[in-house]
Scaffold this motif. Sequence first.
Motif, PDB file in Angstrom:
ATOM      1  N   TYR A 215       0.814  -1.220   0.000  1.00 31.44           N
ATOM      2  CA  TYR A 215       0.000   0.000   0.000  1.00 31.44           C
ATOM      3  C   TYR A 215       0.844   1.266   0.000  1.00 31.44           C
ATOM      4  O   TYR A 215       0.313   2.361   0.155  1.00 31.44           O
ATOM      5  N   ARG A 216       2.153   1.127  -0.150  1.00 28.10           N
ATOM      6  CA  ARG A 216       3.030   2.284  -0.083  1.00 28.10           C
ATOM      7  C   ARG A 216       2.593   3.338  -1.099  1.00 28.10           C
ATOM      8  O   ARG A 216       2.299   3.029  -2.249  1.00 28.10           O
ATOM      9  N   GLY A 217       2.552   4.592  -0.645  1.00 29.04           N
ATOM     10  CA  GLY A 217       2.077   5.682  -1.492  1.00 29.04           C
ATOM     11  C   GLY A 217       0.641   6.062  -1.202  1.00 29.04           C
ATOM     12  O   GLY A 217       0.194   7.150  -1.561  1.00 29.04           O
ATOM     13  N   LYS A 218      -0.087   5.152  -0.532  1.00 28.29           N
ATOM     14  CA  LYS A 218      -1.451   5.448  -0.113  1.00 28.29           C
ATOM     15  C   LYS A 218      -1.441   5.868   1.355  1.00 28.29           C
ATOM     16  O   LYS A 218      -0.446   5.706   2.055  1.00 28.29           O
ATOM     17  N   GLN A 219      -2.566   6.417   1.824  1.00 25.45           N
ATOM     18  CA  GLN A 219      -2.645   6.747   3.239  1.00 25.45           C
ATOM     19  C   GLN A 219      -2.728   5.464   4.059  1.00 25.45           C
ATOM     20  O   GLN A 219      -3.476   4.547   3.739  1.00 25.45           O
ATOM     21  N   ASN A 220      -1.957   5.413   5.115  1.00 26.81           N
ATOM     22  CA  ASN A 220      -1.941   4.247   5.987  1.00 26.81           C
ATOM     23  C   ASN A 220      -3.188   4.209   6.868  1.00 26.81           C
ATOM     24  O   ASN A 220      -3.820   5.251   7.105  1.00 26.81           O
ATOM     25  N   GLN A 221      -3.517   3.031   7.382  1.00 26.28           N
ATOM     26  CA  GLN A 221      -4.638   2.875   8.300  1.00 26.28           C
ATOM     27  C   GLN A 221      -4.379   1.649   9.177  1.00 26.28           C
ATOM     28  O   GLN A 221      -3.589   0.765   8.827  1.00 26.28           O
ATOM     29  N   PRO A 222      -5.042   1.577  10.350  1.00 23.21           N
ATOM     30  CA  PRO A 222      -4.771   0.476  11.279  1.00 23.21           C
ATOM     31  C   PRO A 222      -4.924  -0.913  10.680  1.00 23.21           C
ATOM     32  O   PRO A 222      -4.218  -1.841  11.092  1.00 23.21           O
ATOM     33  N   ALA A 223      -5.822  -1.093   9.709  1.00 21.06           N
ATOM     34  CA  ALA A 223      -6.003  -2.409   9.090  1.00 21.06           C
ATOM     35  C   ALA A 223      -4.706  -2.969   8.535  1.00 21.06           C
ATOM     36  O   ALA A 223      -4.515  -4.195   8.477  1.00 21.06           O
ATOM     37  N   TYR A 224      -3.786  -2.080   8.155  1.00 18.92           N
ATOM     38  CA  TYR A 224      -2.543  -2.515   7.519  1.00 18.92           C
ATOM     39  C   TYR A 224      -1.506  -3.012   8.526  1.00 18.92           C
ATOM     40  O   TYR A 224      -0.414  -3.429   8.128  1.00 18.92           O
ATOM     41  N   THR A 225      -1.833  -2.979   9.810  1.00 17.73           N
ATOM     42  CA  THR A 225      -0.933  -3.588  10.798  1.00 17.73           C
ATOM     43  C   THR A 225      -0.713  -5.058  10.470  1.00 17.73           C
ATOM     44  O   THR A 225       0.326  -5.627  10.802  1.00 17.73           O
ATOM     45  N   ARG A 226      -1.696  -5.658   9.836  1.00 15.88           N
ATOM     46  CA  ARG A 226      -1.574  -7.076   9.476  1.00 15.88           C
ATOM     47  C   ARG A 226      -0.355  -7.315   8.583  1.00 15.88           C
ATOM     48  O   ARG A 226       0.375  -8.300   8.762  1.00 15.88           O
ATOM     49  N   GLU A 227      -0.122  -6.432   7.611  1.00 16.22           N
ATOM     50  CA  GLU A 227       1.039  -6.590   6.731  1.00 16.22           C
ATOM     51  C   GLU A 227       2.346  -6.517   7.517  1.00 16.22           C
ATOM     52  O   GLU A 227       3.299  -7.254   7.237  1.00 16.22           O
ATOM     53  N   VAL A 228       2.398  -5.612   8.492  1.00 19.96           N
ATOM     54  CA  VAL A 228       3.603  -5.476   9.323  1.00 19.96           C
ATOM     55  C   VAL A 228       3.822  -6.748  10.131  1.00 19.96           C
ATOM     56  O   VAL A 228       4.932  -7.290  10.197  1.00 19.96           O
ATOM     57  N   CYS A 229       2.766  -7.234  10.743  1.00 20.35           N
ATOM     58  CA  CYS A 229       2.845  -8.450  11.552  1.00 20.35           C
ATOM     59  C   CYS A 229       3.315  -9.637  10.716  1.00 20.35           C
ATOM     60  O   CYS A 229       4.215 -10.391  11.132  1.00 20.35           O
ATOM     61  N   GLU A 230       2.729  -9.805   9.552  1.00 18.39           N
ATOM     62  CA  GLU A 230       3.088 -10.943   8.694  1.00 18.39           C
ATOM     63  C   GLU A 230       4.525 -10.837   8.203  1.00 18.39           C
ATOM     64  O   GLU A 230       5.247 -11.848   8.128  1.00 18.39           O
ATOM     65  N   TYR A 231       4.964  -9.619   7.894  1.00 16.44           N
ATOM     66  CA  TYR A 231       6.330  -9.441   7.387  1.00 16.44           C
ATOM     67  C   TYR A 231       7.354  -9.763   8.480  1.00 16.44           C
ATOM     68  O   TYR A 231       8.343 -10.467   8.223  1.00 16.44           O
ATOM     69  N   ILE A 232       7.110  -9.270   9.689  1.00 15.46           N
ATOM     70  CA  ILE A 232       8.049  -9.533  10.788  1.00 15.46           C
ATOM     71  C   ILE A 232       8.048 -11.014  11.140  1.00 15.46           C
ATOM     72  O   ILE A 232       9.093 -11.587  11.491  1.00 15.46           O
ATOM     73  N   ALA A 233       6.899 -11.652  11.033  1.00 15.35           N
ATOM     74  CA  ALA A 233       6.833 -13.098  11.296  1.00 15.35           C
ATOM     75  C   ALA A 233       7.786 -13.847  10.371  1.00 15.35           C
ATOM     76  O   ALA A 233       8.507 -14.756  10.804  1.00 15.35           O
ATOM     77  N   THR A 234       7.795 -13.456   9.106  1.00 11.13           N
ATOM     78  CA  THR A 234       8.709 -14.086   8.154  1.00 11.13           C
ATOM     79  C   THR A 234      10.163 -13.838   8.540  1.00 11.13           C
ATOM     80  O   THR A 234      10.997 -14.758   8.505  1.00 11.13           O
ATOM     81  N   LEU A 235      10.475 -12.594   8.926  1.00  9.60           N
ATOM     82  CA  LEU A 235      11.851 -12.261   9.337  1.00  9.60           C
ATOM     83  C   LEU A 235      12.294 -13.099  10.539  1.00  9.60           C
ATOM     84  O   LEU A 235      13.461 -13.494  10.631  1.00  9.60           O
TER      85      LEU A 235
END
Length: 260
Positions: A215-235
């Motif tokens: 979603y980079r370039g769009k306005q962020n919103q709390p729903a997108y915390t899921r992407e952060v969580c999933e990415y860190i899980a992979t790391l």
Amino acid sequence: MFIVDSHCHLDALDYETLHQNIADVVAKAKARDVKHLLAIGVTLGRFEKVYPELAKFDNVSLACGVHPLDFEEEPYDAARLLRLAQDPKVIAIGEIGLDYYYSAENKAAQQAVFASQIDVANQLNKPVIIHTREAREDTIRLLRDNQAEKCGGVLHCFTENYDMAKQALDLGFYISISGIITFKNAEELRDVVRKLPLDRLLVETDSPYLAPVPYRGKQNQPAYTREVCEYIATLKSVSAEEMAQITTQNFERLFKIQVQ
């Protein structure tokens, strides 16, 4: 899955074209398993203005504080902060800290306001939420000098080096990671996160800023915390479900609440 957005600015989202209201934002987040939000304050005046609406939501907690880039908007008043932050809905003092990147000419004033707010946090035994940019040494020094280990806290939207993270961890602090972790140019940050202990990590959006890929370039919103969580899980080589559980438990431990 139960994910917590540990840092969002609900009063700054686009309610003209993107969302109908705060209830709409909360519902969109819940639909993607982001079930608890911590709404952050940057001035006391703005906090008071949005409080009546935010206080309606059982799954929205509040932080009250004066941001280093906003403290000249109105006279800083420690007594007012102490009064507002005593509210049970307020679980933290924040967002507070130092920013020499955008504002280096008023370092002394920033430091004085920062120190005062740590004192309020210690009086109330509520954690601090720290903003730091181009101010590593002074941030850690002021946390130590003002005994911030008593109230505890988190370095939010972390983009600093491992040395600073380690110093914060040694004070008992937590580290919160935003959508920046998904950016192509964030490999140094990814290296830091790989080294951090799972039991000190939080996830956040810092919405409306810093929307994660894709979603980079769009306005962020709390729903997108899921992407952060999933990415860190992979790391960290764990499942998304496990990362959600760990970061939610960390949030509950730090802020002394049981989320719903």
